[in-house]
Structure formats: C-alpha cells, structure tokens
Scaffold this active site. Structure first.
Site, mmCIF file in Angstrom:
data_model
loop_
_atom_site.group_PDB
_atom_site.id
_atom_site.type_symbol
_atom_site.label_atom_id
_atom_site.label_comp_id
_atom_site.label_asym_id
_atom_site.label_seq_id
_atom_site.Cartn_x
_atom_site.Cartn_y
_atom_site.Cartn_z
ATOM 1 N N ALA A 152 0.838 -1.210 0.000
ATOM 2 C CA ALA A 152 0.000 0.000 0.000
ATOM 3 C C ALA A 152 0.866 1.249 0.000
ATOM 4 O O ALA A 152 0.577 2.224 -0.707
ATOM 5 C CB ALA A 152 -0.925 0.003 1.219
ATOM 6 N N TYR A 153 1.975 1.194 0.740
ATOM 7 C CA TYR A 153 2.904 2.333 0.780
ATOM 8 C C TYR A 153 3.414 2.623 -0.625
ATOM 9 O O TYR A 153 3.357 3.769 -1.090
ATOM 10 C CB TYR A 153 4.059 2.032 1.731
ATOM 11 C CG TYR A 153 5.250 2.952 1.592
ATOM 12 C CD1 TYR A 153 6.315 2.631 0.747
ATOM 13 C CD2 TYR A 153 5.311 4.146 2.293
ATOM 14 C CE1 TYR A 153 7.399 3.479 0.602
ATOM 15 C CE2 TYR A 153 6.394 5.002 2.163
ATOM 16 C CZ TYR A 153 7.438 4.661 1.305
ATOM 17 O OH TYR A 153 8.514 5.508 1.162
#
Ligand SMILES: NC(=O)C1=CN([C@@H]2O[C@H](COP(=O)(O)OP(=O)(O)OC[C@H]3O[C@@H](n4cnc5c(N)ncnc54)[C@H](OP(=O)(O)O)[C@@H]3O)[C@@H](O)[C@H]2O)C=CC1
Ligand SMILES: Nc1nc2c(c(=O)[nH]1)N=C([C@H](O)[C@@H](O)CO)CN2
Length: 238
Positions: free
Chosen positions: A149-150
């Site tokens: 997600a980062y």
C-alpha cells in the site's frame, strides 16, 4: 537589496530528513514554514530560529483547512512546497488492510493533492517561478512486496507530479525526488541494515544531505518540471 524570498513550506519538518531540510534553509536565511504532528523538542529551537511551526495531523479531517488558514495568516506568497510528511507502514503491522491502504493514500497522495490545490495561488503570487516537490520513493518503479500500500501510494504521488506540472506551468514547476535508503531508523537491526546496504551498488547509508542536494538542484532550475531526481545508489542495477 532583493526582497526576501517567500517562505518554503515543508511538511513533516520536525524530524529526520524534513528537519534536515528545515535547518538547511534556515541556515541560508530562507524563510520556512513547517508542519509537525508530534511536538518534538526541536520545535522550540526551530521557532527561535524564525521558523513558523504549525501543528498538523493529516489524519484529522479538518487538518488541510486549518493549515491553509494558518499559512495565510503568516504569508501572502510561497516560493516552494516540499511534501515530505510520510508514514512507512506495512501489511505485516496492519491486519486491517483497508485502513492501511486508506492511511497510505491519504498521507502520500490525498494530502499533497489537496494542499497543492489549496495553496497554488500563494505559489503563483511569488515573484519568481515557484516549486512543488514531492518526495516519493525508489519503490515507485519496482513495487514492494512488504510495503504494498505504501508503494502504491507513492506511485500515486509520482503521477501527481506529472499532472500538476502540466496544470501549473509556467509559473510553478512540479518535480519528484525518489530516494531509496537515505537514513535508517533508530530501531533498525544490524541484520536489516546489512541486508539493506547490499540492495544498492553504492552500499552506503548516504544521509539527508543527498535529499538536500537534490532539492537545491531542482530549486535552482528554471526549466525542469514533471520530472524525477532518483537518488537510489544504483539499486536498479542490482
Ligand atoms: N528515510 C529514508 O531512508 C527514506 C525516506 N523516503 C521518504 O523521504 C521522506 C522523509 O523520510 P523520513 O525523514 O524517514 O520520514 P519519517 O518516517 O521520519 O516521517 C516524516 C514525518 O512525517 C510526519 N507524518 C507522518 N504521518 C503524518 C500525519 N498523518 N500527519 C502529519 N505528519 C505526519 C511525521 O511527523 P511527526 O514526527 O511529527 O509525527 C514525521 O516527522 C518521506 O516522504 C519518505 O517516504 C524515501 C525513501 C527512503
Ligand atoms: N516515511 C518513511 N519512508 C521511508 C522510510 C522511512 O524511514 N520513513 N525508509 C525507507 C527505507 O530506507 C527504504 O528506502 C530502504 O529499506 C523507505 N521509505
């Protein structure tokens, strides 16, 4: 005597790379407005050096509106905005993947998107060409299986660079700085450090000066926009 340059806004300016950027500009007599979430001890020192320190937790719904109002109380122009604030969170630490994804997208993409829109008139009011700099990450080009997600959120920020560069030209340049390892975290193990150093072909922990040099180069250009300065030690060559 040339008029003092309008302030540079740096988000997440109270520790590590953001703090190094703040101190660098203050040392050059450049006006700085910084945001912080945690009241680090250094805040009082930065204020005594003339920095405008604004508390902003971008997880709070009204944070952007309040930041916008507070900045306008201090200045009617900005020479640059450096989107540095970030959370390097990962799936292993967050069983709630939905919340993790929302948090990553908010701090790395939604917040810069909203701040750029909210403050663009202050950048245009500057006497010279102004700058927006997005601090992204090497993983934009490679992905990251442990920070999915980062990495996706930093890729969104990378794309915002090109969109805002096209929208804001010619009065405002918009560029990215994409680092890989710059500085370790205090709790990083020796094993992690050794493994990480091997990922680049330069094999060093370069320090915040690498980001400062890249930011200064971007600010000194009158021509570069919509581009990325990659400071990754040759990771792509491994
Ligand atoms: N360090 C490295 O080696 C690398 C860094 N980068 C990028 O460089 C930039 C700087 O890195 P680094 O100095 O390590 O960053 P940090 O992990 O130290 O975080 C920077 C700041 O972001 C702030 N922040 C995080 N979440 C929020 C939030 N919700 N609202 C407001 N502020 C928030 C924190 O504020 P507070 O402390 O006040 O809570 C913190 O001071 C980041 O964009 C990072 O992704 C990219 C690759 C490598
Ligand atoms: N907000 C942060 N982003 C990143 C950090 C960090 O400490 N804070 N660290 C990294 C790593 O250094 C990575 O580049 C190498 O393992 C990435 N992003």
């Amino acid at each position: 005597m040339s008029p003092a340059a309008a302030p540079i806004l740096i988000t997440g300016g109270a520790q590590r790379i953001g703090l190094a950027l703040v101190k660098h500009f203050l040392a050059k007599q450049q006006a700085v407005i910084l945001t912080y979430r945690t009241k680090h001890q250094v805040i009082d020192e930065l204020a005594s050096l003339g920095a405008i320190c604004i508390k902003a937790d971008f997880d709070e719904p009204e944070a952007i509106t309040q930041l916008n109002n507070q900045i306008r109380a201090h200045t009617d122009a900005l020479s640059a905005i450096i989107h540095n604030a970030s959370s390097w969170d990962c799936e292993a630490n967050n069983p709630d993947f939905s919340a993790l994804f929302d948090n990553m997208m908010r701090i790395h993409a939604k917040v810069p998107y909203l701040i750029n829109h909210a403050l663009s008139d202050l950048l245009t009011a500057n006497n010279n060409v102004s700058d927006v700099i997005h601090i992204t990450d090497y993983v934009v080009e490679k992905g990251s299986p442990k920070h999915i997600a980062y990495a996706a959120s930093k890729a969104a920020l990378d794309n915002l660079t090109r969109s805002f560069a096209a929208k804001f030209a010619p009065n405002i340049k918009v560029n990215s700085v994409a680092p890989s390892l710059i500085i370790f975290n205090q709790d990083d193990s020796d094993e992690y450090k050794a493994k990480t150093l091997k990922k680049s072909i330069m094999g060093i922990e370069p320090g915040s000066k690498e980001v400062i040099n890249s930011v200064d180069m971007i600010l000194s250009s009158n021509y570069m926009t919509g581009r990325t300065v990659q400071i990754d030690g040759g990771r792509h060559l491994r």
